[in-house]
Write an enzyme that holds these catalytic residues in place. Structure first.
Site, PDB file in Angstrom:
ATOM      1  N   ASP A 190       0.822  -1.205   0.000  1.00 24.42           N
ATOM      2  CA  ASP A 190       0.000   0.000   0.000  1.00 24.42           C
ATOM      3  C   ASP A 190       0.861   1.262   0.000  1.00 24.42           C
ATOM      4  O   ASP A 190       0.449   2.299  -0.535  1.00 24.42           O
ATOM      5  CB  ASP A 190      -0.972   0.004   1.187  1.00 24.42           C
ATOM      6  N   GLU A 220       0.433  11.065   5.295  1.00 21.96           N
ATOM      7  CA  GLU A 220       0.170   9.631   5.114  1.00 21.96           C
ATOM      8  C   GLU A 220       1.445   8.872   4.738  1.00 21.96           C
ATOM      9  O   GLU A 220       1.715   7.789   5.245  1.00 21.96           O
ATOM     10  CB  GLU A 220      -0.905   9.437   4.043  1.00 21.96           C
ATOM     11  N   GLU A 231     -11.285   6.121  -2.226  1.00 25.71           N
ATOM     12  CA  GLU A 231     -11.251   6.569  -0.829  1.00 25.71           C
ATOM     13  C   GLU A 231     -12.351   5.897  -0.010  1.00 25.71           C
ATOM     14  O   GLU A 231     -12.127   5.491   1.137  1.00 25.71           O
ATOM     15  CB  GLU A 231     -11.412   8.098  -0.762  1.00 25.71           C
ATOM     16  N   GLU A 281      -9.632  -3.125  -6.125  1.00 24.79           N
ATOM     17  CA  GLU A 281      -9.516  -3.127  -4.661  1.00 24.79           C
ATOM     18  C   GLU A 281      -9.556  -4.558  -4.118  1.00 24.79           C
ATOM     19  O   GLU A 281      -8.792  -4.906  -3.229  1.00 24.79           O
ATOM     20  CB  GLU A 281     -10.626  -2.271  -4.017  1.00 24.79           C
TER      21      GLU A 281
HETATM   22  C1  LIG Z   1      -5.397   0.187  -2.488  1.00 29.96           C
HETATM   23  C2  LIG Z   1      -5.784   1.430  -1.767  1.00 29.96           C
HETATM   24  N1  LIG Z   1      -6.985   1.959  -1.996  1.00 29.96           N
HETATM   25  C3  LIG Z   1      -7.366   3.102  -1.363  1.00 29.96           C
HETATM   26  C4  LIG Z   1      -6.520   3.746  -0.484  1.00 29.96           C
HETATM   27  C5  LIG Z   1      -6.964   4.984   0.237  1.00 29.96           C
HETATM   28  N2  LIG Z   1      -6.436   6.162  -0.346  1.00 29.96           N
HETATM   29  C6  LIG Z   1      -5.312   6.741   0.126  1.00 29.96           C
HETATM   30  O1  LIG Z   1      -4.664   6.353   1.056  1.00 29.96           O
HETATM   31  C7  LIG Z   1      -5.260   3.152  -0.271  1.00 29.96           C
HETATM   32  N3  LIG Z   1      -4.367   3.677   0.588  1.00 29.96           N
HETATM   33  N4  LIG Z   1      -4.926   1.990  -0.916  1.00 29.96           N
END
Ligand SMILES: Cc1ncc(CNC=O)c(N)n1
Length: 229
Positions: A55, A96, A148, A218
């Site tokens: 991530d 972040e 998000e 996702e």
């Molecule tokens: C794979 C994925 N999807 C959504 C997010 C959330 N957006 C930013 O942080 C994230 N971090 N990773």
């Protein structure tokens, strides 16, 4: 168009209409076994570490994508409020990234050695396609909201009452599961709905296909952690 009429009749937005229509896929993305295992405390820490490392790479690619949505909002939006909302999201990414570095350190992960897995490469490729100036603001903001919202819904589930999330993972869940991030996602959803209300049928179709693509990516992203189970 039928869905458009449905959304108008029920006074709900297009995004909510689509989430109801594609409930199974949305639940697949927001109630993935990895999330459920965090919530019930049975999480395998190796899976968590895999997710964290992957991530971090994703979020690095998410920065220029977010900036591209900001540019589209500035150029195309009829409402100045959009830029402020998106700017808030862009601005929070610096913190972040620092958090990912600290968290990786805590778990003994060397981020410079992380190799992106196929699902991550595929998802980052989608982000890159979305950055193209040819992609309409409406389609890009729909994708941005969905990306998000999946994290918000997933991690909020892990801090709900009755969850048994291990103490050392609570901070991660709070990052996306907190109320402020929830409000931000609702603001993005409102922007997307406002744009979709005025969109052509062709644009609507493209935005819906993009939503499905984000949800599928996702699910595949969460699935990467399964290599460690
Ligand atoms: C794979 C994925 N999807 C959504 C997010 C959330 N957006 C930013 O942080 C994230 N971090 N990773």
């Amino acid at each position: 168009m039928e869905e458009k009429a449905k959304a108008e009749e029920k006074k709900i937005g297009m995004t909510e209409t689509w989430l109801r229509k594609h409930r199974l896929l949305y639940d697949g993305a927001t109630r993935h076994p990895l999330i459920l295992s965090i919530r019930d405390g049975t999480i395998n820490i190796a899976s968590f570490k895999t997710w964290l490392a992957q991530d971090y790479l994703f979020v690095r690619a998410f920065v220029p994508f977010s900036a591209s949505v900001l540019i589209k909002a500035w150029k195309e939006s009829d409402e100045s409020g959009d830029v402020e909302v998106i700017l808030g999201g862009v601005a929070s990414l610096e913190d972040e990234i620092s958090w990912f570095k600290r968290e990786a350190n805590k778990w003994g992960i060397s981020l410079s050695d992380v190799v992106p897995q196929q699902a991550n490469i595929n998802y980052c490729r989608l982000l890159e396609k979305l950055m193209s100036p040819e992609v309409e603001y409406t389609v890009a903001i729909t994708a941005f909201w969905a990306i998000e919202a999946v994290y918000q819904e997933s991690f909020a589930h892990c801090i709900e009452e009755g969850s048994k999330t291990p103490a050392e993972l609570k901070e991660t869940c709070m990052r996306w599961g907190n109320e402020g991030f929830g409000q931000y996602c609702q603001s993005l959803q409102k922007i997307a709905d406002r744009r979709l209300q005025k969109a052509s049928d062709d644009e609507l179709k493209k935005a819906e296909v993009m939503l499905l693509s984000v949800l599928e990516h996702e699910v595949e992203f969460w699935n990467m952690s399964r290599g460690n189970v």
